[in-house]
Design a protein around this motif. Structure first.
Motif, mmCIF file in Angstrom:
data_model
loop_
_atom_site.group_PDB
_atom_site.id
_atom_site.type_symbol
_atom_site.label_atom_id
_atom_site.label_comp_id
_atom_site.label_asym_id
_atom_site.label_seq_id
_atom_site.Cartn_x
_atom_site.Cartn_y
_atom_site.Cartn_z
ATOM 1 N N UNK A 1 -15.409 -5.861 -0.169
ATOM 2 C CA UNK A 1 -14.961 -5.604 -1.511
ATOM 3 C C UNK A 1 -13.460 -5.336 -1.493
ATOM 4 N N UNK A 2 -12.730 -5.973 -2.404
ATOM 5 C CA UNK A 2 -11.279 -5.808 -2.429
ATOM 6 C C UNK A 2 -10.895 -4.474 -3.065
ATOM 7 N N UNK A 3 -9.785 -3.934 -2.588
ATOM 8 C CA UNK A 3 -9.293 -2.644 -3.058
ATOM 9 C C UNK A 3 -7.831 -2.777 -3.442
ATOM 10 N N UNK A 4 -7.464 -2.126 -4.514
ATOM 11 C CA UNK A 4 -6.076 -2.068 -4.951
ATOM 12 C C UNK A 4 -5.322 -1.076 -4.085
ATOM 13 N N UNK A 5 -4.206 -1.493 -3.510
ATOM 14 C CA UNK A 5 -3.366 -0.622 -2.684
ATOM 15 C C UNK A 5 -1.991 -0.550 -3.327
ATOM 16 N N UNK A 6 -1.663 0.604 -3.923
ATOM 17 C CA UNK A 6 -0.342 0.797 -4.523
ATOM 18 C C UNK A 6 0.720 0.793 -3.438
ATOM 19 N N UNK A 7 1.800 0.057 -3.672
ATOM 20 C CA UNK A 7 2.910 0.050 -2.729
ATOM 21 C C UNK A 7 3.519 1.454 -2.697
ATOM 22 N N UNK A 8 4.066 1.891 -1.550
ATOM 23 C CA UNK A 8 4.646 3.239 -1.471
ATOM 24 C C UNK A 8 5.758 3.465 -2.495
ATOM 25 N N UNK A 9 6.018 4.714 -2.778
ATOM 26 C CA UNK A 9 7.031 5.129 -3.753
ATOM 27 C C UNK A 9 8.416 4.987 -3.124
ATOM 28 N N UNK A 10 8.876 3.743 -3.009
ATOM 29 C CA UNK A 10 10.168 3.427 -2.415
ATOM 30 C C UNK A 10 10.836 2.371 -3.302
ATOM 31 N N UNK A 11 12.103 2.571 -3.618
ATOM 32 C CA UNK A 11 12.842 1.622 -4.456
ATOM 33 C C UNK A 11 13.625 0.659 -3.573
ATOM 34 N N UNK A 12 13.430 -0.647 -3.751
ATOM 35 C CA UNK A 12 14.147 -1.611 -2.910
ATOM 36 C C UNK A 12 15.615 -1.735 -3.309
ATOM 37 N N UNK A 69 -2.862 -0.253 6.581
ATOM 38 C CA UNK A 69 -4.062 0.209 5.880
ATOM 39 C C UNK A 69 -4.619 -0.834 4.910
ATOM 40 N N UNK A 70 -3.878 -1.913 4.709
ATOM 41 C CA UNK A 70 -4.319 -2.954 3.786
ATOM 42 C C UNK A 70 -5.249 -3.904 4.518
ATOM 43 N N UNK A 71 -6.501 -3.939 4.077
ATOM 44 C CA UNK A 71 -7.507 -4.771 4.727
ATOM 45 C C UNK A 71 -7.401 -6.226 4.315
ATOM 46 N N UNK A 72 -8.220 -7.074 4.935
ATOM 47 C CA UNK A 72 -8.145 -8.516 4.675
ATOM 48 C C UNK A 72 -8.516 -8.911 3.246
ATOM 49 N N UNK A 73 -9.241 -8.078 2.533
ATOM 50 C CA UNK A 73 -9.609 -8.408 1.155
ATOM 51 C C UNK A 73 -8.844 -7.566 0.136
ATOM 52 N N UNK A 74 -7.969 -6.678 0.602
ATOM 53 C CA UNK A 74 -7.219 -5.806 -0.294
ATOM 54 C C UNK A 74 -6.017 -6.531 -0.875
ATOM 55 N N UNK A 75 -5.497 -5.999 -1.961
ATOM 56 C CA UNK A 75 -4.287 -6.538 -2.551
ATOM 57 C C UNK A 75 -3.359 -5.385 -2.921
ATOM 58 N N UNK A 76 -2.086 -5.717 -3.128
ATOM 59 C CA UNK A 76 -1.035 -4.723 -3.342
ATOM 60 C C UNK A 76 -0.579 -4.791 -4.793
ATOM 61 N N UNK A 77 -0.368 -3.621 -5.394
ATOM 62 C CA UNK A 77 0.166 -3.594 -6.757
ATOM 63 C C UNK A 77 1.501 -2.865 -6.764
ATOM 64 N N UNK A 78 2.301 -3.183 -7.769
ATOM 65 C CA UNK A 78 3.650 -2.640 -7.896
ATOM 66 C C UNK A 78 3.845 -2.120 -9.309
#
Length: 133
Positions: A1-12, A69-78
């Motif tokens: 099952x895919x999980x939303x992974x928030x990107x860390x609180x860092x400004x590029x 920590x991001x698994x093969x089915x996870x995705x990243x949000x910004x």
């Protein structure tokens, strides 16, 4: 099952966004004419690159831990606090295309370059996929 992974609180310090393309295939006939077959009306395969220059190593570690920590089915949000800070809200909405079905995944592992002790530069690349749409 895919999980939303928030990107860390860092400004590029730098970012590069390339909008996706509509999936299509071109067919050329012997007489030189070309026909296109479209496989949908939604954009796919956009790319987002984030650069963090002269970053304290503790923040570089946060990005590395997020990647691990991001698994093969996870995705990243910004959002404005997580990876897209310093941009107009309208541009953030356009880039964070989760409401259009695109989900970002790491395209490559983060690249960490040591600038001097305790300070690093980090580069992250992401690709937006239409997953399960």
């Amino acid at each position: 099952m895919s999980t939303l992974r928030k990107f860390p609180d860092v400004t590029p310090t730098t970012r590069s966004f390339t909008p996706g393309v509509r999936p299509e295939t071109a067919f050329s006939s012997q007489n030189g004419s070309t026909s296109f077959v479209s496989f949908g009306n939604r954009m796919v395969d956009c790319s987002l690159e984030l650069g963090f220059n002269n970053l304290d190593d503790t923040y570089a570690l946060l990005i590395l831990e997020h990647y691990r920590s991001t698994g093969p089915e996870d995705y990243v949000s910004f959002d404005a606090q997580h990876g897209l800070g310093g941009m107009l809200d309208t541009l953030i909405i356009e880039i964070d295309t989760a409401n259009q079905g695109l989900k970002f995944r790491y395209a490559n592992p983060p690249q960490i370059t040591s600038v001097f002790p305790g300070v690093s530069s980090v580069r992250c690349s992401f690709t937006g996929y239409l997953i399960g749409g």
